[in-house]
Design a protein around this motif. Structure first.
Motif, PDB file in Angstrom:
ATOM      1  N   SER A 176       0.859  -1.186   0.000  1.00 51.13           N
ATOM      2  CA  SER A 176       0.000   0.000   0.000  1.00 51.13           C
ATOM      3  C   SER A 176       0.896   1.236   0.000  1.00 51.13           C
ATOM      4  CB  SER A 176      -0.914  -0.026   1.223  1.00 51.13           C
ATOM      5  OG  SER A 176      -1.716   1.131   1.270  1.00 51.13           O
ATOM      6  N   ILE A 177       0.274   2.395  -0.075  1.00 50.63           N
ATOM      7  CA  ILE A 177       0.976   3.680  -0.009  1.00 50.63           C
ATOM      8  C   ILE A 177       0.181   4.562   0.934  1.00 50.63           C
ATOM      9  CG2 ILE A 177       1.796   5.681  -1.333  1.00 50.63           C
ATOM     10  CD1 ILE A 177       1.761   3.963  -3.829  1.00 50.63           C
ATOM     11  N   GLY A 178       0.870   5.445   1.658  1.00 49.02           N
ATOM     12  CA  GLY A 178       0.173   6.365   2.546  1.00 49.02           C
ATOM     13  C   GLY A 178      -0.923   7.115   1.823  1.00 49.02           C
ATOM     14  N   GLY A 179      -2.085   7.193   2.424  1.00 42.35           N
ATOM     15  CA  GLY A 179      -3.253   7.822   1.793  1.00 42.35           C
ATOM     16  C   GLY A 179      -4.283   6.800   1.376  1.00 42.35           C
ATOM     17  N   TYR A 180      -3.836   5.545   1.108  1.00 45.16           N
ATOM     18  CA  TYR A 180      -4.785   4.459   0.841  1.00 45.16           C
ATOM     19  C   TYR A 180      -5.493   4.021   2.126  1.00 45.16           C
ATOM     20  CZ  TYR A 180      -4.053   2.925  -4.027  1.00 45.16           C
ATOM     21  OH  TYR A 180      -4.054   2.821  -5.396  1.00 45.16           O
ATOM     22  N   SER A 181      -4.896   4.319   3.274  1.00 42.35           N
ATOM     23  CA  SER A 181      -5.452   3.865   4.547  1.00 42.35           C
ATOM     24  C   SER A 181      -6.923   4.238   4.681  1.00 42.35           C
ATOM     25  CB  SER A 181      -4.674   4.477   5.712  1.00 42.35           C
ATOM     26  OG  SER A 181      -3.362   4.001   5.757  1.00 42.35           O
ATOM     27  N   GLY A 182      -7.737   3.263   5.088  1.00 45.14           N
ATOM     28  CA  GLY A 182      -9.166   3.494   5.247  1.00 45.14           C
ATOM     29  C   GLY A 182      -9.977   3.193   4.013  1.00 45.14           C
TER      30      GLY A 182
END
Length: 234
Positions: A176-182
């Protein structure tokens, strides 16, 4: 009634969450879900929800494909999130006031299409993650990012990266990449091989993106919070 979404159609049920801070903008992803006509929610990762405040912006698409922004407090003035005690998932009950109803019309994913059984997705299934890596796609033209992957594990217990509380996850072959969270991880319910499209069922949401597991060798895999945890908080 069950629905099947294409990758493009997933855009209507997701949103970008953008929280301005003194150090910059904290970004994350979320999804609108509907338990019944009186129980709509915004679903995201708990570590994203904890960063939110009354100044947090919710970004969706307008009818022309441009970003449409409103304040999170327009969904729920008190921002009374329900956080899972173990897993990295949270929901915000949405108060459907007159001003917000037209904006959210047709944007909810049915709760009964969240995978509530405690079984991981098959490693043969194509899974599609939807979100806003580093906040991209949440300014100007509305364009969530998608990536396809396969599950690379069954359910495994790992410490959450934010709280270190042990929780069950399944992992993806891709990071994943930061900002995909959630953001949601879907089995869209169809497979395209060459010129042939084979339907496999309705779209199912298997989980909510947690983050990336990495080590000093440079290896990276994505960790996903299974949707059965969501059942505990709605």
């Amino acid at each position: 009634m069950s629905i099947r979404l294409t990758r493009d159609q997933t855009f209507q049920v997701v949103c970008n969450l953008r929280t301005p801070t003194a150090k910059g903008t904290v970004v994350g992803s979320g999804m609108f879900i509907l338990k019944d006509e009186k129980s709509p929610y915004l679903l995201t990762a708990s570590h994203v929800a904890h960063d939110c405040n009354p100044s947090t912006q919710v970004v969706i698409s307008d009818n022309n494909g441009n970003c449409q922004t409103f304040l999170l407090s327009q969904l729920n003035k008190t921002l009374n999130w329900t956080h899972h005690s173990i897993a990295d998932v949270s929901v915000l009950p949405i108060i459907l006031e007159t001003s917000i109803i037209p904006i959210l019309q047709g944007r909810f994913f049915p709760v009964d299409q969240l995978k509530f059984t405690q079984t991981p997705p098959s490693r043969d299934d194509y899974l599609t993650a939807v979100g806003f890596p580093n906040g991209l796609g949440g300014v100007g033209k509305f364009s969530p990012f998608t990536f396809r992957s396969h599950a690379s594990s069954s359910l495994i217990t790992l410490p959450r990266f934010d709280t270190q509380i042990p929780s069950d996850f399944f992992t993806l072959e891709n990071p994943s990449i930061g900002g995909y969270s959630g953001g949601p991880v879907f089995d869209l319910g169809y497979v395209i091989v060459g010129n042939m499209t084979t339907t496999t069922g309705p779209t199912v949401c298997h989980g909510i993106m947690h983050g990336t597991i990495s080590d000093t060798t440079g290896g990276k895999i994505a960790a996903v919070t299974p949707c059965f945890y969501v059942k505990d908080i709605i």
